[in-house]
Design an enzyme around this catalytic site. Sequence first.
Site, short mmCIF file in Angstrom:
data_model
loop_
_atom_site.label_atom_id
_atom_site.label_comp_id
_atom_site.label_asym_id
_atom_site.label_seq_id
_atom_site.Cartn_x
_atom_site.Cartn_y
_atom_site.Cartn_z
CE LYS A 14 -1.86 2.81 2.55
NZ LYS A 14 -1.79 4.18 1.80
CD GLU A 21 12.75 0.62 10.26
OE1 GLU A 21 12.96 1.53 11.06
OE2 GLU A 21 13.45 -0.34 10.06
CB CYS A 55 12.75 8.78 9.02
SG CYS A 55 13.98 7.55 7.95
CD GLU A 110 9.43 12.61 12.05
OE1 GLU A 110 8.36 12.34 12.22
OE2 GLU A 110 10.44 11.89 11.52
P1 NAD Z 1 2.05 8.37 7.74
O1 NAD Z 1 2.26 7.68 8.80
O2 NAD Z 1 1.09 9.43 7.56
O3 NAD Z 1 1.87 7.31 6.61
C1 NAD Z 1 2.23 6.09 5.97
C2 NAD Z 1 1.44 5.31 5.46
O4 NAD Z 1 0.58 4.73 6.40
C3 NAD Z 1 0.86 5.87 4.09
O5 NAD Z 1 0.83 4.68 3.38
C4 NAD Z 1 -0.52 6.23 4.76
O6 NAD Z 1 -1.53 6.08 3.84
C5 NAD Z 1 -0.53 4.85 5.86
N1 NAD Z 1 -1.68 5.13 6.75
C6 NAD Z 1 -2.12 6.37 7.39
N2 NAD Z 1 -2.84 6.04 8.23
C7 NAD Z 1 -3.42 4.74 8.43
C8 NAD Z 1 -4.14 3.84 9.25
N3 NAD Z 1 -4.82 4.17 9.86
N4 NAD Z 1 -4.14 2.45 8.72
C9 NAD Z 1 -3.34 1.89 8.05
N5 NAD Z 1 -2.35 2.76 6.92
C10 NAD Z 1 -2.39 4.01 7.42
O7 NAD Z 1 3.49 8.90 7.40
P2 NAD Z 1 3.89 9.76 6.10
O8 NAD Z 1 3.44 11.17 6.28
O9 NAD Z 1 3.60 8.96 4.94
O10 NAD Z 1 5.41 9.77 6.24
C11 NAD Z 1 6.28 10.59 7.07
C12 NAD Z 1 6.81 9.65 8.10
O11 NAD Z 1 7.39 8.42 8.05
C13 NAD Z 1 7.55 10.44 9.19
O12 NAD Z 1 7.24 10.25 10.72
C14 NAD Z 1 8.93 9.81 9.07
O13 NAD Z 1 10.00 9.93 10.13
C15 NAD Z 1 8.71 8.33 8.85
N6 NAD Z 1 9.54 7.56 8.03
C16 NAD Z 1 10.16 6.61 8.70
C17 NAD Z 1 11.29 6.03 8.20
C18 NAD Z 1 12.10 4.90 8.94
O14 NAD Z 1 12.70 4.14 8.13
N7 NAD Z 1 12.13 4.96 10.26
C19 NAD Z 1 11.62 6.24 6.72
C20 NAD Z 1 10.80 7.18 6.31
C21 NAD Z 1 9.60 7.72 6.63
#
Ligand code: NAD
Length: 501
Positions: free
Chosen positions: A195, A271, A306, A403
């Site tokens: 997804k 992650e 991240c 963040e």
């Molecule tokens: P997000 O958590 O908003 O979304 C991530 C994914 O989760 C998307 O595909 C989104 O559609 C899905 N999602 C959202 N709500 C959901 C739910 N209720 N149920 C299931 N899926 C759901 O994050 P984002 O804005 O896409 O990305 C930014 C975040 O990702 C930052 O916090 C960043 O630090 C983190 N990140 C972490 C790493 C790592 O390796 N630790 C790497 C890249 C990004």
Amino acid sequence: MTEHRKSPLSRAEWQALADSLVLETRAYIDDAFVDAADGATLSTTNPATGEVLAEVASCDVADAEAAVSAARQAFDGGAWSRLAPGRRKKVLLRLADLMEANRHELALLDTLDMGKPVGSSLGDMSGAVACLRHHAESIDKLYGEVAPTGDDALGLVLREPLGVVASIVPWNFPLMMTAWKIAPALAAGNSVILKPSEKSPLSALRLAQLAREAGLPRGVFQVLPGYGHSVGKALALSMDVDCLAFTGSTGVGKQLMQYAGQSNLKKVFLECGGKSPNIVFADCKNLDRVAEHAAAAIFHNQGEVCIAGSRLLVENTIREAFVEKVLAAAERMQPGDPLDPASFMGAIVDQAQYERVLDYIRRGVEEGATLRTRGQPLDGPGLFIPPTVFDDVTDAMAIGREEIFGPVLSVFGFDSEDEAVRLANDSDYGLAAGLWSQDIDRIMRVTRRLRSGQVFVNNWADMDQTVPFGGVKQSGNGRDKSHHSLEEYSDLKSVWMTLSP
Ligand code: NAD
């Protein structure tokens, strides 16, 4: 995370390629490209221009159910899960070759979808291809174990795939984060449902076409574009998904753990976010180079990283001079047209994230930090925010704790090693930490005391496919990359055989 690659194409050539793209906008379920069951779509927009790129299928519960059923059937059928690892390897290597052959198109899709400079997207493609190749190559070299039981029994320890894995990924490195998740999961023999983020679905759908061309059997790899609260949640609550492999925010990670508890106690590998400290001691040599790295640590990928080095901790004896050097470096990292190979930073992913970053900049001023840059966005239509630096930040301020996920650097001063460690560890997160010093004793002392999944010593974010990547505390609970990531997608089965005397 990844380096900019020198672009082989000019601005005009990238534009010509963009104009010639034929976008796949349908979901990929059970070996077919299909509209969402209810016909819903979502718009994906280029944040550098405001132009709508495509209307993409917006999947929901019915699509998730169809994909989970196809994935389970594929897993139980064994065409992939029981295929000899050496044969799985060949298919995954073919996929890696196809990704490499199409890297310009894949990089361009990520750039158009989420605004990062195309040189940076090309770097991501190298990382994604390397990840596929690494896991493809390693899977036929893994052995099980024979336990030391004694002569009257044989204890075998077998490593087996989990079953159906749902990979839910973010938008900041769309295809590279995808590769980190799907490569070990597929190599281990699982069926994978991807997804992608609703903000960056295009490269995942092109990847589905390539996976089909590479010969992944029906139902083994599927792609469901759509929102988290609909199709993401449906996958997370499914009684027939065995593992959620997630990269994204800490808040959503917590929700996924709840969904697992409400459903079938599926394995949840997270992650999540970070607020990473980058500690500069006064004994550093070549402060110009360190300042250049400290600026790139936060401004690379528009700060949407991240492991962004978003908290810069500087020993007070050099702080004033060092911040001047960081400001000079930041000046050279201004945002520009993502299709221009010369741009270091691109556009912020969408209006909501843009407003969020600008709101943090306003809060930083209100909370009394010293704004050392203009702190204003560029004029539209694109969503561009220049490097922003705050000095005199404290750990009581929102910009010092939360963040932001944008190009905003918070500078703290410290007077002693103990104070540096205390400030560094004073965070809910524990994804990455940096440490700059020439004193090997200090380096070892501080490294051991930092509560962080990874520590970068005299570099920021140098990394390789062979080294695990992940966090502690609220930054997550597992590891991407390296052979350790296979542990996330497989289980041990113990077989006890009693031997006749
Ligand atoms: P997000 O958590 O908003 O979304 C991530 C994914 O989760 C998307 O595909 C989104 O559609 C899905 N999602 C959202 N709500 C959901 C739910 N209720 N149920 C299931 N899926 C759901 O994050 P984002 O804005 O896409 O990305 C930014 C975040 O990702 C930052 O916090 C960043 O630090 C983190 N990140 C972490 C790493 C790592 O390796 N630790 C790497 C890249 C990004």
